[in-house]
Design an enzyme around this catalytic site. Structure first.
Site, mmCIF file in Angstrom:
data_model
loop_
_atom_site.group_PDB
_atom_site.id
_atom_site.type_symbol
_atom_site.label_atom_id
_atom_site.label_comp_id
_atom_site.label_asym_id
_atom_site.label_seq_id
_atom_site.Cartn_x
_atom_site.Cartn_y
_atom_site.Cartn_z
ATOM 1 N N ARG A 73 0.830 -1.189 0.000
ATOM 2 C CA ARG A 73 0.000 0.000 0.000
ATOM 3 C C ARG A 73 0.870 1.246 0.000
ATOM 4 N NH1 ARG A 73 -1.860 0.822 4.402
ATOM 5 N NH2 ARG A 73 -1.387 -1.115 5.457
ATOM 6 N N TYR A 212 -1.398 -3.607 -6.990
ATOM 7 C CA TYR A 212 -1.105 -4.453 -5.825
ATOM 8 C C TYR A 212 -2.091 -4.275 -4.679
ATOM 9 C CZ TYR A 212 1.780 -7.414 -2.911
ATOM 10 O OH TYR A 212 2.239 -8.467 -2.152
ATOM 11 N N LYS A 221 -9.485 -2.220 1.736
ATOM 12 C CA LYS A 221 -9.250 -1.050 2.586
ATOM 13 C C LYS A 221 -10.051 0.160 2.102
ATOM 14 C CE LYS A 221 -6.114 -3.590 4.541
ATOM 15 N NZ LYS A 221 -6.306 -4.240 5.823
ATOM 16 N N HIS A 241 -10.752 -2.238 11.371
ATOM 17 C CA HIS A 241 -9.628 -3.062 10.925
ATOM 18 C C HIS A 241 -9.408 -4.161 11.972
ATOM 19 C CE1 HIS A 241 -5.159 -3.104 9.479
ATOM 20 N NE2 HIS A 241 -5.894 -3.954 8.799
ATOM 21 N N SER A 263 -1.489 -3.592 10.088
ATOM 22 C CA SER A 263 -1.169 -4.568 9.044
ATOM 23 C C SER A 263 0.120 -5.313 9.386
ATOM 24 C CB SER A 263 -0.979 -3.861 7.699
ATOM 25 O OG SER A 263 -2.171 -3.222 7.339
ATOM 26 N N CYS A 265 0.802 -7.521 11.708
ATOM 27 C CA CYS A 265 1.114 -7.700 13.135
ATOM 28 C C CYS A 265 0.444 -8.957 13.685
ATOM 29 C CB CYS A 265 0.687 -6.485 13.939
ATOM 30 S SG CYS A 265 1.754 -5.061 13.679
ATOM 31 N N ASP A 288 -9.411 -9.678 8.984
ATOM 32 C CA ASP A 288 -8.926 -8.326 8.679
ATOM 33 C C ASP A 288 -9.930 -7.201 8.925
ATOM 34 O OD1 ASP A 288 -6.765 -6.699 7.803
ATOM 35 O OD2 ASP A 288 -7.716 -6.464 5.848
ATOM 36 N N ARG A 380 1.977 -12.145 -0.355
ATOM 37 C CA ARG A 380 0.632 -12.467 0.147
ATOM 38 C C ARG A 380 0.073 -13.744 -0.455
ATOM 39 N NH1 ARG A 380 -1.778 -8.645 3.961
ATOM 40 N NH2 ARG A 380 -0.166 -7.074 4.138
HETATM 41 O O1 SAT Z 1 -2.635 -4.549 0.861
HETATM 42 S S1 SAT Z 1 -3.633 -4.559 1.935
HETATM 43 O O2 SAT Z 1 -3.941 -3.201 2.347
HETATM 44 O O3 SAT Z 1 -4.874 -5.193 1.477
HETATM 45 C C1 SAT Z 1 -3.064 -5.463 3.249
HETATM 46 C C2 SAT Z 1 -2.824 -4.692 4.477
HETATM 47 O O4 SAT Z 1 -2.014 -3.762 4.479
HETATM 48 O O5 SAT Z 1 -3.435 -5.011 5.507
HETATM 49 MN MN MN Z 2 -5.240 -5.289 7.182
#
Ligand code: SAT
Ligand code: MN
Length: 592
Positions: A73, A212, A221, A241, A263, A265, A288, A380
């Site tokens: 991100r 991405y 998000k 979140h 994110s 963690c 998530d 991922r």
């Molecule tokens: O790339 S994402 O935003 O979907 C994953 C994350 O940062 O939690």
């Molecule tokens: Mn996340």
């Protein structure tokens, strides 16, 4: 699906508008069938975006490799374009919505030339949930479509549910038009012109330049957090979140927890935890995002708006998260992991000894002596929820699951103890608002740097964070049964840099204490930062841990923390709720 069957007038007009402006070669109305997915995947393989993994080892699974500049991100290119800057608040990058649209219209002009534009209807939440919401993403990335099929309820069912209702408009382009006859690349992106722009008033997302994760899968998000958090403010609910997990005690009592961490963690690990304490059972609702509404019985109910997992691969192993490993045995898209000679995947931490030879995520020969990583730290896996062996029987319950406890936590190597319980709802909101965490590879930035990340929503709150705090405080009302709030830190280290707490499956020991506190059992001492477990309250049988160090509250460190927090909170000016100001003062006084 023929264009004629797209009944929604707004949708038809919008598609036409975008078609005229972005000039795609053709339009594909996504239905969500198996056959359609097969064709999309085949085209992606031909384009070398996807590599088919060995079907004997990883059936119906694929590897994608992005370009090295499009791996996470991009928070500094993420904008909240509310009418005024004040509405976006000090934690968001704001641009005037008219100016932003002008800029973006310039970039989007002709940007889909010689590409297919996919019309992707999708539903966030179970189709039959009163809390489900439909959105449409227009995208020129077939990779995005293949991922959204796993992450959302995508296709005809969503469109049927939409009918003539208004919907969230998500427009996405990788930003690479093709000249006639020009060969496409395997990962088209335009990272020199990145914009992930949100228009909370009109409920729109316009994303340009990246292919991405959260930059491109706008369901996640962008919609389910940034736009939905604004909807929650307007409609009296919460878009968070948070993972959602069901925990059953040896006595057979089941409670659901929601837990919020930044994110990368360990949300996926906690959501799928394999308990090391006998008799405990964990079941996963989501890893998530949680949408939470108040039930008629005064309890808080959570649905998982997603239908899949987009989990961090590195560090995931049969030891750390066997349920995740079992979830991704088939029908999985891997992005930026390494490829083994026999056509399977590998990443750092998956096995104790790495394979002798690999092809890295950068498509280079890799051996254990290589000085670069085989998988990108933010690599991922994308997989449907139903493949999780411990998916909760109620994970698609239309009204959601009742939440008894909410856990917050950041990644801190010092200062913040293993676990504490908030003294009240208001105190819990204060703890969550003061969340800090060391940065990870999930976003572009300085990994390891401690930053404030209130409610783990810093990059995801679609409006002024001060108003968000007030919204959380306003949740407490007579007749409501407020969940207990906890704050954990699995990541404390000793002076040698070794983790003090084993984490993963042993986190059940901390959850057991939380569980007992909800039942008004469980021993605790009042401390300046909340209720702390007494030294013997957490079951440490079979563990060699320094509980004293794990539960230590170092006054000098907390004084620094409190002073720093005071300055941070000042950035919210008149929008900082009085009670948070008072809690900060209290903390400064007791640590003085
Ligand atoms: O790339 S994402 O935003 O979907 C994953 C994350 O940062 O939690
Ligand atoms: Mn996340």
């Amino acid at each position: 699906m023929r264009p004629g069957s797209v009944m929604n007038r707004n949708l038809q007009e919008w598609i036409q508008e975008v078609q005229q402006h972005c000039q795609p070669k053709e339009i594909h109305y996504v239905e969500g069938t198996e056959e359609e997915n097969r064709l999309i995947v085949e085209a992606l393989i031909k384009q070398k975006t996807l590599t088919r993994l060995n079907p004997a080892l990883r059936p119906a699974s694929f590897l994608a490799r992005s370009t090295p500049d499009d791996v996470a991100r991009v928070e500094d290119r993420t904008f909240i374009c509310s009418e005024t800057q004040e509405q976006a608040g000090p934690t968001n990058h704001w641009r005037d919505p008219r100016e932003m649209k002008e800029t973006l219209l310039g970039l989007f002009r002709g940007c889909m030339r010689n590409r297919t534009m996919y019309v992707v209807p999708y539903c966030m939440g179970p189709i039959d949930s009163p809390y489900a919401k439909v959105a449409i993403q227009l995208t020129d990335s077939p990779y995005v479509v293949a991922n959204m099929r796993l992450m959302t309820r995508m296709g005809k069912a969503a469109l049927d549910l939409l009918g003539d209702q208004p919907f969230v408009k998500c427009l996405h382009s990788v930003g690479v038009p093709l000249a006639d006859g020009e060969e496409d690349v395997s990962w088209p992106c335009n990272t020199k012109n990145l914009y992930i722009s949100h228009f909370p008033e009109t409920k729109e997302v316009w994303s340009f330049g990246s292919g991405y994760g959260g930059n491109a899968l706008l369901n996640k998000k962008s919609f389910a957090l940034r736009i939905a958090s604004k909807m929650g403010l307007e409609e009296g609910w919460l878009a968070e979140h948070m993972l959602i997990v069901g925990i059953t005690s040896p006595e057979g009592i089941k409670r659901y927890f929601a837990a919020s961490f930044p994110s990368a963690c360990g949300k996926t690990n906690l959501a799928m935890l394999t308990p090391t304490l006998p008799g405990w059972k964990v079941e996963c609702v989501g890893d998530d995002i949680a949408w939470m509404h108040w039930g008629q019985d005064g309890r808080l109910y959570a649905i998982n708006p997603e239908a899949g997992f987009f989990g961090v691969a590195p560090g995931t192993s049969m030891k750390t998260n066997p349920n995740a490993m079992l979830s991704i045995q088939k029908n999985t898209i891997f992005t930026n992991v390494a490829l083994t000679p026999d056509g399977d995947v590998w990443w750092e931490g998956m096995t104790d000894t790495p394979p002798e030879r690999l092809i890295s995520w950068t498509n280079e020969e890799w051996t254990p002596h290589s000085t670069f990583k085989a998988a990108h730290p933010n690599a991922r896996f994308t997989v449907g929820s139903l493949q999780c062996p411990i998916i909760d029987p109620d994970w698609q319950k239309p009204t959601g699951v009742p939440i008894s406890g909410i856990i917050f936590g950041g990644r801190r190597s010092t200062t913040v103890p293993l676990v504490r319980q908030a003294l009240s709802w208001g105190h819990g909101v204060f703890l969550a608002a003061s969340m800090t965490s060391e940065m990870t590879a999930a976003a572009k930035g300085e990994v390891g740097k401690v930053r404030h990340d209130p409610f783990a929503m810093l990059p995801f709150c679609g409006y002024h964070m001060g108003d968000y705090f007030a919204h959380w405080l306003s949740m407490e009302q007579t007749g409501r049964k407020m969940p207990e709030i906890f704050y954990v830190n699995w990541f404390l280290k000793d002076e040698q840099g070794k983790y003090l707490w084993p984490g993963f499956g042993d986190n059940i020991r901390v959850l057991e204490w939380c569980f007992s506190r909800i039942e008004k059992r469980g021993d605790a001492d009042l401390s300046p930062i909340g209720y702390l477990p007494t030294l013997d309250a957490i079951n440490c049988q079979g563990l060699m841990v320094d509980m004293k160090a794990l539960l230590k509250v170092d006054k000098a460190l907390w004084k620094k923390e409190a002073d720093e927090l005071f300055h941070y909170f000042q950035t919210f000016r008149h929008k900082l709720p009085e009670s948070l100001k008072n809690e900060t003062e209290k903390l400064r006084n007791v640590t003085r």
